[in-house]
Design a protein around this motif. Sequence first.
Motif, PDB file in Angstrom:
ATOM      1  N   LYS A 144       0.865  -1.181   0.000  1.00 41.27           N
ATOM      2  CA  LYS A 144       0.000   0.000   0.000  1.00 41.27           C
ATOM      3  C   LYS A 144       0.897   1.225   0.000  1.00 41.27           C
ATOM      4  CE  LYS A 144      -4.126   1.300   2.414  1.00 41.27           C
ATOM      5  NZ  LYS A 144      -4.648   1.543   1.094  1.00 41.27           N
ATOM      6  N   ARG A 145       0.831   2.012  -1.093  1.00 45.70           N
ATOM      7  CA  ARG A 145       1.708   3.184  -1.231  1.00 45.70           C
ATOM      8  C   ARG A 145       0.925   4.350  -1.822  1.00 45.70           C
ATOM      9  NH1 ARG A 145       7.124   1.598  -0.876  1.00 45.70           N
ATOM     10  NH2 ARG A 145       7.273  -0.649  -0.762  1.00 45.70           N
ATOM     11  N   SER A 146       1.421   5.556  -1.530  1.00 45.51           N
ATOM     12  CA  SER A 146       0.802   6.736  -2.119  1.00 45.51           C
ATOM     13  C   SER A 146       1.815   7.866  -2.180  1.00 45.51           C
ATOM     14  CB  SER A 146      -0.419   7.164  -1.298  1.00 45.51           C
ATOM     15  OG  SER A 146      -0.033   7.625  -0.032  1.00 45.51           O
ATOM     16  N   ARG A 147       1.471   8.863  -2.976  1.00 44.56           N
ATOM     17  CA  ARG A 147       2.268  10.087  -3.029  1.00 44.56           C
ATOM     18  C   ARG A 147       1.288  11.249  -3.109  1.00 44.56           C
ATOM     19  NH1 ARG A 147       2.255  12.438  -7.808  1.00 44.56           N
ATOM     20  NH2 ARG A 147       1.677  11.269  -9.646  1.00 44.56           N
ATOM     21  N   ARG A 148       1.724  12.391  -2.637  1.00 46.73           N
ATOM     22  CA  ARG A 148       0.859  13.565  -2.665  1.00 46.73           C
ATOM     23  C   ARG A 148       0.554  13.925  -4.115  1.00 46.73           C
ATOM     24  NH1 ARG A 148       3.699  17.671   0.310  1.00 46.73           N
ATOM     25  NH2 ARG A 148       4.446  18.407  -1.685  1.00 46.73           N
ATOM     26  N   HIS A 149      -0.713  14.158  -4.404  1.00 47.47           N
ATOM     27  CA  HIS A 149      -1.135  14.535  -5.755  1.00 47.47           C
ATOM     28  C   HIS A 149      -1.283  16.052  -5.880  1.00 47.47           C
ATOM     29  CE1 HIS A 149      -3.003  14.248  -9.645  1.00 47.47           C
ATOM     30  NE2 HIS A 149      -4.068  14.900  -9.208  1.00 47.47           N
ATOM     31  N   LEU A 150      -1.964  16.667  -4.921  1.00 48.66           N
ATOM     32  CA  LEU A 150      -2.148  18.113  -4.921  1.00 48.66           C
ATOM     33  C   LEU A 150      -1.804  18.668  -3.551  1.00 48.66           C
ATOM     34  CD1 LEU A 150      -5.487  18.555  -6.871  1.00 48.66           C
ATOM     35  CD2 LEU A 150      -3.179  19.049  -7.678  1.00 48.66           C
ATOM     36  N   PRO A 151      -0.918  19.635  -3.459  1.00 49.00           N
ATOM     37  CA  PRO A 151      -0.018  19.998  -4.541  1.00 49.00           C
ATOM     38  C   PRO A 151       0.966  18.864  -4.799  1.00 49.00           C
ATOM     39  CG  PRO A 151       0.626  21.115  -2.516  1.00 49.00           C
ATOM     40  CD  PRO A 151      -0.649  20.366  -2.222  1.00 49.00           C
ATOM     41  N   PRO A 152       1.471  18.776  -6.021  1.00 49.29           N
ATOM     42  CA  PRO A 152       2.383  17.663  -6.344  1.00 49.29           C
ATOM     43  C   PRO A 152       3.622  17.648  -5.446  1.00 49.29           C
ATOM     44  CG  PRO A 152       1.756  18.897  -8.322  1.00 49.29           C
ATOM     45  CD  PRO A 152       1.264  19.681  -7.140  1.00 49.29           C
ATOM     46  N   GLU A 153       4.086  16.445  -5.162  1.00 51.73           N
ATOM     47  CA  GLU A 153       5.342  16.321  -4.420  1.00 51.73           C
ATOM     48  C   GLU A 153       6.490  16.746  -5.313  1.00 51.73           C
ATOM     49  OE1 GLU A 153       5.896  12.412  -2.801  1.00 51.73           O
ATOM     50  OE2 GLU A 153       4.184  12.606  -1.470  1.00 51.73           O
ATOM     51  N   PRO A 154       7.513  17.331  -4.742  1.00 55.00           N
ATOM     52  CA  PRO A 154       8.686  17.683  -5.549  1.00 55.00           C
ATOM     53  C   PRO A 154       9.312  16.413  -6.151  1.00 55.00           C
ATOM     54  CG  PRO A 154       8.856  18.566  -3.309  1.00 55.00           C
ATOM     55  CD  PRO A 154       7.666  17.662  -3.341  1.00 55.00           C
TER      56      PRO A 154
END
Length: 143
Positions: free
Chosen positions: A130-140
């Motif tokens: 289970k993984r995720s990354r910030r969408h808004l605002p985008p991650e650097p």
Amino acid sequence: MEHSNHSVQVKAACVAVVLEFFHALDTRRHEAAAALMAPDGVWVRQGKRLCGPQDVLAALNARAPERTTCHVVTNLRLTAWDGAHATVAYFLTAYESVPHEQGGAPRLVAIRDCQDALVDTGVGWRLADKRSRRHLPPEPQPE
């Protein structure tokens, strides 16, 4: 056509796991959420790697008792499926409410781009990764 029907069944089963996971999380049924993890499943949560249902349960039980959350899952789709392994992707909009902050008004915490790998354990589909990354605002982006 049978393959197509089976993929629809797999997608429905995987979607059900994702939705049940977040419903259990938001209703503070931590044991139910943790039980949806595969025995060796990994959840990268808030920068920490949780391995298996026991790690997940311990992390969820450490949540502040006065904090209420609501996770809204959208655009959920089956992106891969190969026998006993499947991957789903979706956007997750997370809100929180803390009674002593802003009168308990809901606050947007994050909009995340998520990817979950699931495994068919024979007794149901479980979250294997289970993984995720910030969408808004985008991650650097890493340099």
